[in-house]
Design an enzyme around this catalytic site. Sequence first.
Site, PDB file in Angstrom:
ATOM      1  N   ASP A 141      -1.823  11.079  -1.737  1.00 36.99           N
ATOM      2  CA  ASP A 141      -2.456   9.918  -3.032  1.00 36.99           C
ATOM      3  C   ASP A 141      -2.707  10.477  -4.213  1.00 36.99           C
ATOM      4  O   ASP A 141      -2.646   9.744  -5.285  1.00 36.99           O
ATOM      5  CB  ASP A 141      -3.330   9.224  -2.367  1.00 36.99           C
ATOM      6  CG  ASP A 141      -3.037   8.417  -1.082  1.00 36.99           C
ATOM      7  OD1 ASP A 141      -2.832   8.848  -0.038  1.00 36.99           O
ATOM      8  OD2 ASP A 141      -2.730   7.095  -1.396  1.00 36.99           O
TER       9      ASP A 141
ATOM     10  N   GLN B 271      -1.649   1.955  10.149  1.00 37.91           N
ATOM     11  CA  GLN B 271      -0.247   2.018   9.352  1.00 37.91           C
ATOM     12  C   GLN B 271       0.715   2.685  10.095  1.00 37.91           C
ATOM     13  O   GLN B 271       1.730   2.711  10.115  1.00 37.91           O
ATOM     14  CB  GLN B 271      -0.662   3.062   7.840  1.00 37.91           C
ATOM     15  CG  GLN B 271      -1.165   2.002   6.993  1.00 37.91           C
ATOM     16  CD  GLN B 271      -2.773   2.248   7.051  1.00 37.91           C
ATOM     17  OE1 GLN B 271      -3.365   2.738   8.006  1.00 37.91           O
ATOM     18  NE2 GLN B 271      -3.466   2.348   5.958  1.00 37.91           N
TER      19      GLN B 271
ATOM     20  N   ASN C 274      -5.232  12.534   0.922  1.00 37.16           N
ATOM     21  CA  ASN C 274      -4.073  11.529   1.758  1.00 37.16           C
ATOM     22  C   ASN C 274      -4.974  10.782   2.436  1.00 37.16           C
ATOM     23  O   ASN C 274      -6.339  10.869   2.853  1.00 37.16           O
ATOM     24  CB  ASN C 274      -2.991  12.512   2.498  1.00 37.16           C
ATOM     25  CG  ASN C 274      -2.131  11.511   3.032  1.00 37.16           C
ATOM     26  OD1 ASN C 274      -1.409  10.700   2.231  1.00 37.16           O
ATOM     27  ND2 ASN C 274      -1.757  11.873   4.134  1.00 37.16           N
ATOM     28  N   LYS C 275      -4.468   9.946   3.447  1.00 40.40           N
ATOM     29  CA  LYS C 275      -5.188   9.067   4.498  1.00 40.40           C
ATOM     30  C   LYS C 275      -6.059   9.706   5.187  1.00 40.40           C
ATOM     31  O   LYS C 275      -5.917  10.830   5.691  1.00 40.40           O
ATOM     32  CB  LYS C 275      -4.090   8.471   5.154  1.00 40.40           C
ATOM     33  CG  LYS C 275      -4.599   7.303   6.357  1.00 40.40           C
ATOM     34  CD  LYS C 275      -5.475   6.303   5.718  1.00 40.40           C
ATOM     35  CE  LYS C 275      -4.887   5.300   4.561  1.00 40.40           C
ATOM     36  NZ  LYS C 275      -5.912   4.851   4.053  1.00 40.40           N
TER      37      LYS C 275
ATOM     38  N   ARG D 238       0.678  -1.182   0.010  1.00 41.18           N
ATOM     39  CA  ARG D 238      -0.046  -0.027  -0.047  1.00 41.18           C
ATOM     40  C   ARG D 238       1.015   1.062  -0.051  1.00 41.18           C
ATOM     41  O   ARG D 238       2.193   1.185   0.088  1.00 41.18           O
ATOM     42  CB  ARG D 238      -0.914  -0.073   1.252  1.00 41.18           C
ATOM     43  CG  ARG D 238      -0.423  -0.604   2.388  1.00 41.18           C
ATOM     44  CD  ARG D 238       0.600  -0.088   3.054  1.00 41.18           C
ATOM     45  NE  ARG D 238       0.192   1.484   3.571  1.00 41.18           N
ATOM     46  CZ  ARG D 238       1.188   2.313   3.564  1.00 41.18           C
ATOM     47  NH1 ARG D 238       2.475   2.002   3.585  1.00 41.18           N
ATOM     48  NH2 ARG D 238       0.864   3.355   3.734  1.00 41.18           N
TER      49      ARG D 238
HETATM   50  O1  MRU Z   1      -4.517   3.260   2.265  1.00 41.94           O
HETATM   51  P1  MRU Z   1      -2.945   3.380   1.898  1.00 41.94           P
HETATM   52  O2  MRU Z   1      -2.201   2.991   3.231  1.00 41.94           O
HETATM   53  O3  MRU Z   1      -2.690   2.868   0.776  1.00 41.94           O
HETATM   54  O4  MRU Z   1      -2.711   4.914   2.360  1.00 41.94           O
HETATM   55  C1  MRU Z   1      -1.411   5.590   2.144  1.00 41.94           C
HETATM   56  C2  MRU Z   1      -1.492   6.998   2.495  1.00 41.94           C
HETATM   57  O5  MRU Z   1      -2.589   7.737   2.458  1.00 41.94           O
HETATM   58  C3  MRU Z   1      -0.205   7.674   2.426  1.00 41.94           C
HETATM   59  O6  MRU Z   1      -0.041   8.633   3.257  1.00 41.94           O
HETATM   60  C4  MRU Z   1      -0.050   8.153   0.928  1.00 41.94           C
HETATM   61  O7  MRU Z   1      -0.033   7.027  -0.093  1.00 41.94           O
HETATM   62  C5  MRU Z   1       1.466   8.426   0.714  1.00 41.94           C
HETATM   63  S1  MRU Z   1       2.623   7.280   0.696  1.00 41.94           S
HETATM   64  C6  MRU Z   1       4.108   8.037   0.113  1.00 41.94           C
END
Ligand code: MRU
Length: 344
Positions: free
Chosen positions: A236, A195, A246-247, A44
Amino acid sequence: METIRWNGDSVTILDQRVLPHEELYHTYVRYWDVVLAIKEMEIRGAPAIGIAAAMGIALASRNILAEGAKDLKGFKDAVGTAIQHFEKSRPTAVNLFNAAARMKKLLDSGSNAEQISQGMEAEAVAMLREDIESNRAMGRNGSRYLSDGDVVMTHCNAGALATGGYGTALGVIRAAVEENKKIQVYACETRPLLQGARLTSWELHRDGIPVTLITDNMAGYFMKKGVIKKVIVGADRIAANGDTANKIGTYSHAVLAKEHRIPFYVAAPVTTLDPATGTGDDIVIEERSVDEVAFFLSQQIAPEGITIHNPAFDVTPARYITAIITDRGVVEHPEGKGIGELLK
Ligand code: MRU
C-alpha cells in the site's frame, strides 16, 4: 471481470464486499458515492483506489460544471474540496494521494473549467490504462523469481480486483503461469475482511490457477513443513528505505519466512513508492471500525464491552524483504539501498 470503468458521465464499480457470492456492479453519477465506495471498501486495493479517486475527481468536475459553477475560481474551489474528500477516504495507500496530486496539477494549471474537466477525464482513463500496463511490466520483471513447481503463499488480495486489472503480486504469478510454469498458490484468508478467501481465491480459481485457502494462523505451520517455497505480497505504501506497508498480517508472514529461509517478495507499481516518507514508522496506518473484528458474517463473535483494535495494515521492515519488484525494475535486498534507484 472489470474492477472499475469510466463511462464518460459515470463510474461503474464492481462491489467487492459481496464477492464471491454475487458479481454486483454499481454505476455512480455523483462523486460523493465514489468517495463512499472507497471508504466502505466496495473498491479496495492500493492501485484500484487510486484509479477510483481519479475517476471520482473527474466525476466531481462534471458534477460541479453541471451545477453551474459561477466562475473559474468557484469551480476550482469546489473541485479542490472534492479532492480533499477523496484524500480523507483512506489514509495508507499512497496511490490515492498520487492520483489526487495528478488531478490537482491539472486543476491548478488550467484556465478554463470545461477544459480542466475534459483533461481530468482523460487523465483518469490514462491512469487505468497505465496501471494495467505497469502490472504486465511487473509480471515480466518478477516472473523469473518464481520457478516451475513452486508453491507460493500470498496475503490479502493483490490481484486484478485490487488494481485496474491483472494484479501486482498475482500479476507476477499470472506471468509465471503464462510462461508455462506450474505454480500453486496458498492464499491466506486475511481476517478481518477476508480478501484472501473471498477475492484472491475467487479470481485465481476463475483463471484456473490452483489455489489452496488457509487461515492466516496456518502460515507458520505450512512454512515449517516445507510446503511453501516463496511468499509474494502487494503493498500500500513503500517508504524511501524500502519498509513496506501492506495488509495487517503481512509483517508476521515476513518474519516467519525469514525464520524458514523462504524468499519474501513485494510486488508494487512505482505509484506505490513514497520517497517523501523516510521509513515505515512514518506511514499512517488506517484504523477501521472495531465491528469488522467483533462480527463475523454479521454474527457478533465477541462480548460487548471489551477493547478491540483494528489496524488495517502493518509495516514490514526492508530487512525482511528479499526483493521489491516494480514495473520499472527490481531492487533485491532493499535494506540499506531503499527505493531511490527505481525513481531515477
Ligand atoms: O484494505 P485493502 O483491501 O484495501 O488492502 C489491500 C492490500 O493491503 C493489498 O495487499 C495492497 O493494496 C496491494 S494491492 C495491489
